[in-house]
Design an enzyme around this catalytic site. Structure first.
Site, PDB file in Angstrom:
ATOM      1  N   SER A 146       4.122   1.379   2.008  1.00 27.61           N
ATOM      2  CA  SER A 146       5.143   0.495   1.429  1.00 27.61           C
ATOM      3  C   SER A 146       5.779   1.143   0.209  1.00 27.61           C
ATOM      4  O   SER A 146       6.988   1.056   0.002  1.00 27.61           O
ATOM      5  CB  SER A 146       4.509  -0.832   1.014  1.00 27.61           C
ATOM      6  OG  SER A 146       3.773  -1.352   2.082  1.00 27.61           O
ATOM      7  N   ARG A 171     -28.163 -10.851   5.196  1.00 30.89           N
ATOM      8  CA  ARG A 171     -29.450 -10.392   4.672  1.00 30.89           C
ATOM      9  C   ARG A 171     -30.512 -11.498   4.744  1.00 30.89           C
ATOM     10  O   ARG A 171     -31.672 -11.232   5.045  1.00 30.89           O
ATOM     11  CB  ARG A 171     -29.239  -9.957   3.235  1.00 30.89           C
ATOM     12  CG  ARG A 171     -30.289  -9.045   2.713  1.00 30.89           C
ATOM     13  CD  ARG A 171     -29.867  -8.662   1.320  1.00 30.89           C
ATOM     14  NE  ARG A 171     -30.983  -8.185   0.583  1.00 30.89           N
ATOM     15  CZ  ARG A 171     -31.084  -6.950   0.129  1.00 30.89           C
ATOM     16  NH1 ARG A 171     -30.133  -6.098   0.349  1.00 30.89           N
ATOM     17  NH2 ARG A 171     -32.123  -6.579  -0.546  1.00 30.89           N
ATOM     18  N   GLY A 221     -27.376  -4.072  -2.141  1.00 33.74           N
ATOM     19  CA  GLY A 221     -28.705  -3.481  -1.981  1.00 33.74           C
ATOM     20  C   GLY A 221     -28.913  -2.908  -0.591  1.00 33.74           C
ATOM     21  O   GLY A 221     -29.990  -3.049   0.008  1.00 33.74           O
ATOM     22  N   ALA A 222     -27.891  -2.245  -0.065  1.00 31.32           N
ATOM     23  CA  ALA A 222     -27.996  -1.665   1.277  1.00 31.32           C
ATOM     24  C   ALA A 222     -28.964  -0.486   1.275  1.00 31.32           C
ATOM     25  O   ALA A 222     -29.157   0.162   0.244  1.00 31.32           O
ATOM     26  CB  ALA A 222     -26.615  -1.200   1.737  1.00 31.32           C
ATOM     27  N   ILE A 273      -6.175  -3.845  -0.127  1.00 30.26           N
ATOM     28  CA  ILE A 273      -7.619  -3.982  -0.353  1.00 30.26           C
ATOM     29  C   ILE A 273      -8.306  -2.617  -0.391  1.00 30.26           C
ATOM     30  O   ILE A 273      -9.411  -2.484  -0.881  1.00 30.26           O
ATOM     31  CB  ILE A 273      -8.300  -4.865   0.719  1.00 30.26           C
ATOM     32  CG1 ILE A 273      -8.122  -4.254   2.124  1.00 30.26           C
ATOM     33  CG2 ILE A 273      -7.811  -6.291   0.654  1.00 30.26           C
ATOM     34  CD1 ILE A 273      -9.099  -4.816   3.152  1.00 30.26           C
ATOM     35  N   ASP A 274      -7.627  -1.579   0.151  1.00 34.56           N
ATOM     36  CA  ASP A 274      -8.296  -0.289   0.368  1.00 34.56           C
ATOM     37  C   ASP A 274      -8.566   0.515  -0.910  1.00 34.56           C
ATOM     38  O   ASP A 274      -9.398   1.408  -0.906  1.00 34.56           O
ATOM     39  CB  ASP A 274      -7.466   0.592   1.315  1.00 34.56           C
ATOM     40  CG  ASP A 274      -7.278  -0.051   2.677  1.00 34.56           C
ATOM     41  OD1 ASP A 274      -8.034  -0.974   2.999  1.00 34.56           O
ATOM     42  OD2 ASP A 274      -6.363   0.370   3.407  1.00 34.56           O
ATOM     43  N   GLY A 309       0.819  -1.208   0.000  1.00 36.63           N
ATOM     44  CA  GLY A 309       0.000   0.000   0.000  1.00 36.63           C
ATOM     45  C   GLY A 309       0.853   1.259   0.000  1.00 36.63           C
ATOM     46  O   GLY A 309       2.068   1.217  -0.258  1.00 36.63           O
ATOM     47  N   ARG A 359      -9.748  -9.460   4.247  1.00 34.14           N
ATOM     48  CA  ARG A 359      -8.393  -9.456   3.684  1.00 34.14           C
ATOM     49  C   ARG A 359      -7.933 -10.828   3.203  1.00 34.14           C
ATOM     50  O   ARG A 359      -6.938 -10.949   2.489  1.00 34.14           O
ATOM     51  CB  ARG A 359      -7.391  -8.940   4.723  1.00 34.14           C
ATOM     52  CG  ARG A 359      -7.385  -7.451   4.908  1.00 34.14           C
ATOM     53  CD  ARG A 359      -5.992  -6.857   4.692  1.00 34.14           C
ATOM     54  NE  ARG A 359      -4.964  -7.409   5.526  1.00 34.14           N
ATOM     55  CZ  ARG A 359      -4.521  -6.837   6.642  1.00 34.14           C
ATOM     56  NH1 ARG A 359      -5.025  -5.696   7.058  1.00 34.14           N
ATOM     57  NH2 ARG A 359      -3.559  -7.382   7.327  1.00 34.14           N
TER      58      ARG A 359
HETATM   59  O1  F6P Z   1      -4.568  -1.243   4.628  1.00 32.10           O
HETATM   60  C1  F6P Z   1      -5.252  -2.438   4.699  1.00 32.10           C
HETATM   61  C2  F6P Z   1      -5.986  -2.571   5.991  1.00 32.10           C
HETATM   62  O2  F6P Z   1      -6.642  -3.820   6.014  1.00 32.10           O
HETATM   63  C3  F6P Z   1      -6.991  -1.441   6.295  1.00 32.10           C
HETATM   64  O3  F6P Z   1      -8.193  -1.607   5.608  1.00 32.10           O
HETATM   65  C4  F6P Z   1      -7.104  -1.553   7.790  1.00 32.10           C
HETATM   66  O4  F6P Z   1      -7.446  -0.316   8.362  1.00 32.10           O
HETATM   67  C5  F6P Z   1      -5.724  -1.965   8.213  1.00 32.10           C
HETATM   68  O5  F6P Z   1      -5.094  -2.525   7.073  1.00 32.10           O
HETATM   69  C6  F6P Z   1      -5.678  -2.973   9.337  1.00 32.10           C
HETATM   70  O6  F6P Z   1      -4.370  -3.165   9.694  1.00 32.10           O
HETATM   71  P1  F6P Z   1      -3.841  -4.401  10.574  1.00 32.10           P
HETATM   72  O7  F6P Z   1      -3.859  -5.609   9.717  1.00 32.10           O
HETATM   73  O8  F6P Z   1      -2.461  -4.003  10.936  1.00 32.10           O
HETATM   74  O9  F6P Z   1      -4.779  -4.524  11.728  1.00 32.10           O
END
Ligand code: F6P
Length: 366
Positions: A108, A158, A189-190, A130-131, A105, A269
């Site tokens: 890094s 749901r 569909g929130a 993932i963000d 990310g 994740r």
């Molecule tokens: O940056 C990815 C992420 O999963 C974020 O979505 C989340 O806030 C953070 O890392 C969580 O970090 P850790 O795995 O150190 O708890």
């Protein structure tokens, strides 16, 4: 120009599904082109401590479908210090490694940039998080899988909401970015979503739930991004208490929308990467090695409008800071007026996209 003979690859920060597909692509492309490839274990921590191993093509076999990272990862403190980076550089020298590919990310990529600047080390960054919070790219490795995992989990919630006539407030990861929350809110569909990029109208959300419940709706999903404080567990309690009071006031049990809270946290994740993430990771990994072979470096591999492109790491860092409003004095000095205008435009476009998509989500939420 002398051909690059060796490359090291590491994954750093939070893992993301598809990282293995990327390591595989880097390894195989490098070996195909006659280079030596080294895997660095545990991210920058392993680089500082010399945890490197030469990779063969077989070592990445049977990994494309696996979640996590076979190289492991870490959030490293020692690399933040000049001494740590010196040790990291010495380890690269010890193994005769000429170039480095970092998959991770924002933090890094900024580590890679520091190494490039301080030691003239050719580096390439690949956005793996993932963000989806790297402004220069439309997509990051792992984002698609994370959204898919949210959708699968919320669909389950749901089902049970429908049976019991309940609401579930679901908190999803994303750090400061609402990409996962907004897209999954649409796909699930929130009835509402709370994301950091757009103000959240809590009263309107509760009113909508009440109105829909009066009309007979039985299942309610609200998605909240972890970056929005005060709107996850608290919101679940508010919806629950408000509708319970209303039910008592109107002497109508059916108006109580019992509301549960669920934090998906790190489940989002893990897991096998989607087809989209496997392809993106592979295309980015191959391109990273191709750039090094062509004598190019200090780049971030991005996806823009479906195409793999590159931008300088320095530019990507500045763009992110501009987006987050964390620019420091002098950071824009080397850019022309036109370039700065271009960056501002890009950021405005991204922010507008959020607002438009959010408005669309609200329009179709019932
Ligand atoms: O940056 C990815 C992420 O999963 C974020 O979505 C989340 O806030 C953070 O890392 C969580 O970090 P850790 O795995 O150190 O708890």
């Amino acid at each position: 120009m002398e051909k690059i003979q060796s490359v090291a690859v590491l994954t750093s920060g939070g893992d993301s599904p598809g990282m293995n597909a990327c390591i595989r692509a880097v390894t195989r492309t490098a070996i195909f082109n006659g280079m030596k490839v080294f895997g660095v274990y545990r991210g920058y921590e392993g680089l500082v401590n010399g945890e490197l191993k030469e990779f063969t093509t077989e070592m990445v076999s049977n990994t494309i479908q696996r979640g996590g990272t076979i190289l492991k990862t870490a959030r490293c403190q020692s690399f933040m210090t000049p001494e740590g980076r010196q040790k990291a550089y010495e380890n690269l020298q010890k193994f005769n490694i000429q170039t480095l590919i970092v998959i991770g990310g924002n933090g890094s990529l900024s580590g890679a940039y520091q190494l490039a600047r301080e030691y003239d080390m050719p580096v390439i960054g690949i956005p793996g998080t993932i963000d989806n919070d790297i402004t220069a790219t439309d997509n990051t490795i792992g984002f698609d899988t994370a959204m898919q995992t949210v959708v699968e989990n919320v669909d389950r919630l749901r089902d049970t909401c429908e049976s019991h006539a309940r609401c579930n407030v679901v908190e999803v990861m994303g750090r400061g970015a609402g990409d996962i929350a907004l897209n999954t809110a649409i796909a699930c569909g929130a009835v509402a979503a709370a994301i950091p990029e757009v103000d959240f109208d809590e009263d309107a959300c509760i009113e909508r739930i009440v109105r829909l419940r009066r009309g007979g709706k039985r299942n309610f999903i609200v998605i909240v991004s972890e970056g929005v404080s005060g709107h996850s567990e608290e919101l679940a309690k508010k919806i629950n208490d408000y509708t319970k009071d209303l039910a008592e006031k109107e002497n109508n049990d059916r108006l109580w929308v019992e509301t549960k809270f669920c934090r998906l946290a790190h489940t989002v994740r893990g897991g096998s990467p989607t087809l989209g993430d496997r392809l993106l990771a592979t295309r980015m990994g191959v391109r990273a090695v191709d750039e090094l072979l062509a004598g190019n470096s200090d780049l971030v591999i991005c996806e823009k409008a479906g195409k793999i492109v590159t931008v300088p790491i320095a530019y990507s860092q500045v763009l992110d800071r501009m987006y987050k409003g964390t620019l420091k004095d002098g950071m824009l000095d080397k850019y022309s007026k036109e370039e700065i205008e271009q960056m501002k435009l890009l950021i405005e476009e991204k922010k507008n996209d959020f607002r438009t998509t959010y408005a669309m989500m609200e329009q179709i939420s019932g």
